[in-house]
Design a protein around this motif. Structure first.
Motif, short mmCIF file in Angstrom:
data_model
loop_
_atom_site.label_atom_id
_atom_site.label_comp_id
_atom_site.label_asym_id
_atom_site.label_seq_id
_atom_site.Cartn_x
_atom_site.Cartn_y
_atom_site.Cartn_z
N VAL A 110 0.85 -1.18 0.00
CA VAL A 110 0.00 0.00 0.00
C VAL A 110 0.89 1.24 0.00
O VAL A 110 1.90 1.29 0.69
CB VAL A 110 -0.92 0.02 1.24
CG1 VAL A 110 -1.80 1.25 1.23
CG2 VAL A 110 -1.77 -1.24 1.29
N PRO A 125 1.16 -1.29 -6.13
CA PRO A 125 0.39 -1.36 -4.88
C PRO A 125 -1.04 -1.83 -5.14
O PRO A 125 -1.53 -1.73 -6.26
CB PRO A 125 0.41 0.09 -4.39
CG PRO A 125 0.53 0.89 -5.63
CD PRO A 125 1.33 0.09 -6.61
N VAL A 126 -1.68 -2.36 -4.09
CA VAL A 126 -3.08 -2.74 -4.22
C VAL A 126 -3.99 -1.63 -3.74
O VAL A 126 -5.20 -1.68 -3.95
CB VAL A 126 -3.41 -4.03 -3.44
CG1 VAL A 126 -2.68 -5.22 -4.03
CG2 VAL A 126 -3.09 -3.88 -1.95
N ASP A 127 -3.40 -0.63 -3.09
CA ASP A 127 -4.24 0.44 -2.55
C ASP A 127 -3.44 1.72 -2.47
O ASP A 127 -2.22 1.70 -2.35
CB ASP A 127 -4.77 0.04 -1.16
CG ASP A 127 -5.82 1.02 -0.65
OD1 ASP A 127 -6.46 1.68 -1.49
OD2 ASP A 127 -6.00 1.10 0.57
N ARG A 128 -4.17 2.86 -2.54
CA ARG A 128 -3.56 4.18 -2.39
C ARG A 128 -4.29 4.91 -1.29
O ARG A 128 -5.44 5.31 -1.47
CB ARG A 128 -3.71 4.96 -3.70
CG ARG A 128 -2.87 4.40 -4.84
CD ARG A 128 -1.62 5.16 -4.95
NE ARG A 128 -0.74 4.69 -6.00
CZ ARG A 128 0.54 5.07 -6.05
NH1 ARG A 128 1.02 5.90 -5.16
NH2 ARG A 128 1.33 4.63 -7.00
#
Lengths: 259, 252
Positions: free
Chosen positions: A143, A168-171
């Motif tokens: 992340v 990344p899988v998330d921001r």
């Protein structure tokens, strides 16, 4: 007497200029609580500014400091939309510049801190993350901060310098939101400020990487034009820059501002 | 009476007027052609629709059960169903983590067995949206079922129709308007979901960044775009209200 003290501190702050520390007066005077200021500060300053705020209130009887912590860019937008804030401490110079450009600052912004990034992993490092290259591994759930907020902009600089394309899988929308995903064990690793890893205590582990020291973000602070109590706002800025404030910030892991 | 009522109307309407006045209409084509915005809009529509389908599939039977009198624990179940209505969405997101997250009650064994984890996926967006939208569907349909005349069902049953046939051919058509209202409401609620989504699903362009999240992020760097996207969402809401007109406005 109190007014004179605040004025003295403010004058000292004005003279101190960039990066210089001024010892704040620790004498307090008795008087009704009449000085209230609101400080907008980057999320990464949460723990240290709460401490500094409490110390400042103790040193200046009758003064009350309230905080609004969040992503610096959110706070800058709120200030530019007319939020009633007295002091702004941002996690990057460019964010502060959006406030300065809009003419909402009172006086020049003073750079007072630097912060660098660290890899943070859940306790025990279950995914065996060792360095920046793990962020390019799609099998690892990593992340990062959104590039629109200072921690994300700094992370982009770090990855660009290391020639790594992170996946990344998330921001996250601010650094604390990113840290929370790792603390919950939902993400394998994230890139957050060194100070946030320290502040999170034992729930997470920090991993240093060699590229971190070359990319730092500078935190500027300034009083705001909208302030109805410019003297107290100035005094607070001076207190943050003073030896007392510096001690708290250094204990939290922040570095001194570079010239 | 009139003055406070006028204040209430102004309080609700002025912010919407403000949006319309301040929105940078001339920049609309450029901002709306932005691929990230289109991605977010598409993701929002797809996930909100998927959530609504889930709500319909599990919510209509639940509403039917809640509308039947005489089983123990009915009031407790109804109270539990309404909890997501009053729960702060962020709390809802954290609660979803504790069950479906990688370290959650169900999520942990699932992750250990299959290596699959729900957070940070579009499926997680659907889960978060369903969690907050389901009560809207259940309560609308339950209300319709209670108001429906039970004698039609009884007549069908005495004429030899099976319970399933009664439900499909008599009960459902009777409460169709209530189901339609519940569907539209839950779709709108899913479309506007923010807190549970950003907490549980995350905020990644193309996968989990829905329109409300895009608006929030645009505020960081581009307030004009945020204004315009807000107008888009407002337009969708008004459209939904138009669809509900027969349900609500005609009752006035």
């Amino acid at each position: 007497m109190k007014v004179r003290m605040l004025a003295a501190v403010a004058l000292a702050a004005a003279l101190a200029g960039c990066g210089g520390g001024t010892p704040a007066s620790s004498s307090s005077s008795s008087g009704a609580a009449s000085h209230r200021i609101t400080v907008f500060a980057a999320a990464s300053l949460t723990e240290s500014f709460r401490k500094i705020g409490a110390n400042f209130e103790k040193a200046n009887a009758g003064t009350k400091v309230t905080f609004n912590f969040g992503a610096s860019s959110t706070l800058a937008t709120q200030i530019n939309q007319g939020a009633p804030a007295d002091v702004f401490a941002a996690a990057s110079t460019s964010t502060m510049n959006t406030v300065v450009k809009a003419g909402n600052n009172a006086g020049a912004a003073t750079p007072f801190l630097t912060n660098s990034l660290q890899i943070v992993v859940p306790k025990g490092n279950p995914a065996h993350v060792t360095g920046l290259k793990d962020f390019a591994d799609p099998k690892k759930k990593t992340v990062l901060c959104a590039e629109e907020v200072p921690c994300g902009a700094l992370a982009k600089q770090v990855f660009d310098a290391a020639k790594i394309a992170p996946k990344p899988v998330d921001r996250g929308t601010d650094v604390k939101a990113v840290l929370q995903k790792v603390a919950l064990g939902e993400a394998d690793a994230a890139l957050v400020y060194k100070t946030d890893v320290l502040a999170a205590g034992g729930k997470v582990q920090g991993i240093d990487f060699p590229e971190s020291s070359s990319k730092v973000t500078t935190y500027p602070i300034c009083g705001l034009k909208a302030s109805k109590d410019a003297a107290t706002a100035k005094a607070f800025v001076a207190y943050v820059l003073s030896a007392d404030g510096r001690k708290v910030l250094e204990a939290a892991g922040f570095g001194p501002a570079r010239k | 009476m009139l003055l406070p009522a006028a204040i209430a109307v102004a309080f609700l309407v002025f912010p919407l007027v403000g949006l319309l006045v301040r929105a940078p209409w001339t920049q609309a084509p450029r901002l709306l052609a932005n691929s990230e915005v289109l991605q977010a809009l598409q993701l929002s529509v797809v996930t909100a629709t998927a959530s609504t389908v889930i709500c319909l599939v599990v919510g209509v039977p639940l509403a039917w059960l809640l509308a039947r009198p005489g089983w123990p624990g009915r009031s407790v179940v109804r109270a539990l169903v309404t909890v997501p209505l009053v729960l702060p969405p962020v709390v809802g997101g954290v609660a979803l983590f504790t069950v479906l997250g990688r370290t959650g009650l169900l999520g942990r064994p699932l992750f250990q067995l299959t290596g699959f984890s729900l957070p940070f996926s579009s499926a997680a967006v659907v889960v978060a949206q369903s969690f907050v939208a389901l009560p809207f569907l259940v309560l609308s349909v339950e209300g319709a079922l209670r108001a429906a005349d039970r004698r039609f069902e009884d007549a069908a049953a005495t004429l030899g129709a099976s319970p399933w046939r009664v439900f499909l051919r008599v009960t459902l058509p009777l409460v169709a308007p209530g189901i339609a209202a519940g569907t539209v409401l839950s779709w709108a609620r899913a479309l506007g979901e923010f807190g549970a989504t950003i907490t549980f699903a995350g905020n990644f362009p193309g996968t989990t960044r829905t329109m409300p999240l895009q608006v929030y992020l645009e505020l960081e760097t581009n307030p004009d775009a945020a204004l315009l996207l807000s107008v888009v969402l407002l337009g969708v809401s008004l459209l939904v209200l138009g669809l509900l007109r027969e349900q609500w406005v005609s009752r006035l």
